[in-house]
Design an enzyme around this catalytic site. Structure first.
Site, short mmCIF file in Angstrom:
data_model
loop_
_atom_site.label_atom_id
_atom_site.label_comp_id
_atom_site.label_asym_id
_atom_site.label_seq_id
_atom_site.Cartn_x
_atom_site.Cartn_y
_atom_site.Cartn_z
N CYS A 73 -24.08 -88.08 -12.64
CA CYS A 73 -23.10 -89.12 -12.30
C CYS A 73 -21.95 -88.61 -11.45
O CYS A 73 -21.51 -89.30 -10.52
CB CYS A 73 -22.59 -89.81 -13.55
SG CYS A 73 -21.63 -88.76 -14.68
N HIS A 110 -18.80 -89.82 -18.34
CA HIS A 110 -19.61 -90.60 -17.41
C HIS A 110 -18.70 -91.18 -16.32
O HIS A 110 -17.65 -91.76 -16.62
CB HIS A 110 -20.34 -91.73 -18.13
CG HIS A 110 -21.12 -92.61 -17.19
ND1 HIS A 110 -22.04 -92.10 -16.30
CD2 HIS A 110 -21.08 -93.96 -16.97
CE1 HIS A 110 -22.55 -93.08 -15.59
NE2 HIS A 110 -21.99 -94.22 -15.97
N ASP A 125 -21.88 -99.03 -11.05
CA ASP A 125 -22.28 -97.88 -11.86
C ASP A 125 -23.61 -97.35 -11.33
O ASP A 125 -24.68 -97.76 -11.79
CB ASP A 125 -22.38 -98.31 -13.33
CG ASP A 125 -22.68 -97.16 -14.27
OD1 ASP A 125 -22.68 -95.99 -13.82
OD2 ASP A 125 -22.90 -97.42 -15.47
#
Length: 274
Positions: A73, A110, A125
């Site tokens: 991420c 994250h 996302d």
């Protein structure tokens, strides 16, 4: 903020196969988000093999744009934020706490983006692994992205912290909390701290075994150690699991996940899992 002045926008868009408008519109955001998720893999191979994941933009571009590799991420968001900033989008970087049934509060490791367009806020996302195929408007309720259902909930996400939770279908037919997040802005230096923990800590799940994911419109493939799982799109769709022998890993990575390793990476992977 995200070094967009040094960003190779043409190279990134070519890597995505994106030929749409280059303007900070909702239509462009949706198209870029989808193209990024479908084109760029999620993989932890650098943290697993080397316990070192550089986050400077040039390193991330070289790896994910020019070498056809994936990343996790922090790398995805470093690249994606530079792209959106180059195109004039108004964005805020956020950190989330992945839950997925964990009985305790986990660290906020994250990374994702919140993008504001014409007074509407979109959670974009792109670096979770099985990420939504579209940005999700930051409003409470259930939504579907090409057969994949999600739900956003607003409230106290950790003791004393107001924020949001993103939920996905759970194994029991109900909703499973994927991750929670607050709207406290994050900056590259904050991601550098989280990235160091994920890449190096003995408590990190992402430097213990290879973990790779690829999303297609109709299914998601996941390689977790030696287990390869294929999950069709849609809530309740049965997943297919199979085992992979160590010597098969480079071939599976290339043929199913589109991850082409160099000869040195291939040798290092086989050594690490042998």
């Amino acid at each position: 903020m995200w070094s967009s002045e040094a960003f190779d926008l043409d190279g990134y868009l070519a890597r995505l196969g994106y030929e749409g408008e280059r303007a900070p519109t909702a239509e462009a955001l949706h198209a870029l988000h989808r193209a990024h998720v479908l084109s760029l893999r999620w993989d932890n191979l650098d943290s697993f093999l080397y316990r070192s994941v550089p986050l400077d933009l040039e390193s991330v571009q070289s790896k994910m744009v020019r070498r056809n590799r994936g990343g996790y991420c922090y790398e995805h968001v470093t690249l994606y934020a530079a792209a959106l900033e180059s195109l004039g989008f108004r964005l805020t970087a956020l950190s989330g706490r992945v839950q997925l049934g964990a009985p305790k509060i986990l660290p906020a490791t994250h990374a994702m983006l919140l993008v504001e367009i014409d007074g509407r806020r979109w959670l974009s996302d792109v670096g979770f692994g099985p990420s939504p195929l579209a940005p999700l408007e930051l409003v409470e309720g259930e939504t579907h992205t090409e057969g994949w259902p999600f739900r956003l909930w607003h409230g106290e996400v950790t003791p004393g912290a107001d924020g949001w939770a993103l939920l996905q279908p759970g194994p029991d037919g109900g909703w499973l909390q994927r991750h929670t997040f607050t709207l406290v802005p994050q900056y590259p230096v904050d991601y550098a701290v989280g990235n160091h923990f994920i890449a190096t800590s003995e408590h990190s799940p992402f430097n213990r075994r290879p973990f790779v994911q690829r999303i297609r419109p109709d299914r998601t493939d996941q390689l977790d150690g030696f287990t390869w799982t294929t999950t069709p799109a849609g809530a309740g769709a049965p997943a297919e699991k199979r085992s992979v022998r160590p010597e098969e890993l480079p071939g599976v990575l290339a043929e199913t996940f589109g991850v082409e390793l160099t000869s040195e990476e291939r040798a290092e992977l086989l050594r690490a899992v042998g």
